[in-house]
Design a protein around this motif. Structure first.
Motif, short mmCIF file in Angstrom:
data_model
loop_
_atom_site.label_atom_id
_atom_site.label_comp_id
_atom_site.label_asym_id
_atom_site.label_seq_id
_atom_site.Cartn_x
_atom_site.Cartn_y
_atom_site.Cartn_z
N ASP A 112 -2.99 -4.02 -9.27
CA ASP A 112 -4.40 -3.62 -9.16
C ASP A 112 -5.15 -4.42 -8.10
O ASP A 112 -6.37 -4.27 -7.97
N SER A 113 -4.46 -5.26 -7.36
CA SER A 113 -5.14 -6.11 -6.38
C SER A 113 -5.77 -5.29 -5.27
O SER A 113 -5.13 -4.39 -4.69
N TYR A 114 -6.99 -5.63 -4.94
CA TYR A 114 -7.67 -4.95 -3.83
C TYR A 114 -7.05 -5.31 -2.49
O TYR A 114 -7.30 -4.64 -1.48
N LEU A 115 -6.22 -6.35 -2.42
CA LEU A 115 -5.56 -6.71 -1.17
C LEU A 115 -4.48 -5.72 -0.77
O LEU A 115 -3.92 -5.81 0.33
N ARG A 116 -4.19 -4.76 -1.63
CA ARG A 116 -3.28 -3.69 -1.24
C ARG A 116 -3.96 -2.72 -0.30
O ARG A 116 -3.30 -1.87 0.31
#
Length: 360
Positions: A112-116
């Motif tokens: 769920d990381s926004y860094l994806r």
């Protein structure tokens, strides 16, 4: 202030969340924060966006799990306006001794990381949000959820109760003053940091109607366990008197107070609302009748945010063995009380959401 000593010798600031545990034991906080997610879109409907990199500030990030959804929602709003390649800087802020290692591991590893997302960059600042943490007029959008009810420090040296809202008299009034001053201090620094037209969404626990406190039964039971340990000599009286969690919930009127005469430091309260926040653990218990799981959930909720504050109040000569024995006894006492008398312990509780904008 008659009858109340200054806070010399008391914890000067809240203890950080329990290392490695808060992400797993903050379901209630995550559920409260979710009430602010729809407001993010309404904020961006009002905001001018420049051409340069945009900065999202996450005030009071703890270990980060509860920040993933709101930060992702904010990035989606930016990309909808400026395109999928718009560069975004996300700055997480918390106290210097916060568990930032767990935060960055989460950002690296979580699905769920926004860094994806492409062209998104994460950083952190270890500094209290009761001071300016970012350059003036550098923040496009700010998010603060379940953090601002933590006070900047102890308003008195010995409150004599674990929960500020369950104190009385001059001690209670000292907590009220500190809470009001802290809220204004927080807003003052955000007014400096926000760009003209920038918005801030703040989500904080509150109380429905005129209830005097959240968690009166849970904190009453915890206080009874501490009193018993002071009575039998396990705790020194001075230690027990210092054991106060530095939280203080605000009523909606307290949140609105700085804006009573209009804007505050150039900030405008665009909207605010109060929603009830049901007890998630009690609802599950009613469906299953599983008291052991109910006790596990309530004790887990208590441990991660509040246990560090109690341990910080122990005298410096208390070794690791004593600290563990103290924690185990407190949590066993709470567990036994829950098993003997299952009941909802997360009530009354509501969540207050405010949308604040800096004037252009």
């Amino acid at each position: 202030m008659s009858g109340v000593r200054p806070a010399a010798g008391a914890p000067v600031r809240p203890a950080p969340m329990e290392r490695g545990g808060y992400n797993e034991r903050s379901r209630l906080q995550a559920g409260g924060g979710a009430h602010g997610l729809p407001v993010i879109a309404r904020a961006f409907e009002r905001m001018p966006l420049g051409d340069g990199p945009l900065t999202i500030a996450d005030y009071g990030c703890a270990q980060g799990r509860n920040s993933l959804a709101p930060i992702s929602a904010t990035i989606a709003e930016i990309r909808a306006r400026l395109g999928v390649d718009a560069p975004v800087s996300v700055v997480h802020t918390d106290q210097p001794d916060n568990d930032f290692a767990t935060l960055f591991a989460l950002l690296r590893d979580s699905e769920d990381s926004y860094l994806r997302e492409p062209n998104v960059f994460a950083s952190a600042v270890g500094r209290s949000f009761y001071e300016q943490v970012l350059p003036s007029e550098s923040v496009t959008f700010g998010w603060c959820s379940y953090a601002i009810h933590w006070l900047s420090g102890a308003p008195v040296a010995s409150a004599g109760h674990i929960w500020g809202r369950l104190t009385t008299g001059e001690i209670r009034r000292a907590f009220e003053r500190r809470s009001a001053d802290d809220w204004r201090m927080f807003l003052t620094h955000r007014a400096a940091e926000l760009q003209p037209g920038g918005c801030l969404v703040v989500v904080q626990p509150s109380m429905p109607g005129h209830e005097p406190s959240t968690f009166p039964m849970l904190m009453g039971w915890a206080q009874a366990e501490l009193d018993a340990m002071a009575e039998d000599g396990t705790l020194r009286r001075s230690e027990a008197a210092r054991m106060t969690v530095l939280c203080y919930e605000r009523y909606p009127a307290d949140v609105r107070a700085p804006f009573a005469d209009g804007d505050f430091r150039g900030l405008v309260l665009v909207e605010d609302f109060l929603n009830d926040l049901p007890d998630p653990f009690w609802g599950a218990y009613q469906a299953t009748g599983d008291a052991e799981t109910l006790a596990d959930k309530y004790v887990g909720f208590f441990q991660a945010p509040f246990r560090p504050s109690l341990l910080a109040a122990l005298d410096p000569d208390r070794d690791a063995g004593f600290r563990k024995a103290f924690s185990d006894r407190l949590e066993t006492g709470l567990r036994n009380r829950i098993l003997a008398e299952p009941q909802p312990l997360m009530t009354p509780l509501a969540v207050h959401v405010s949308l604040i904008q800096k004037q252009i």
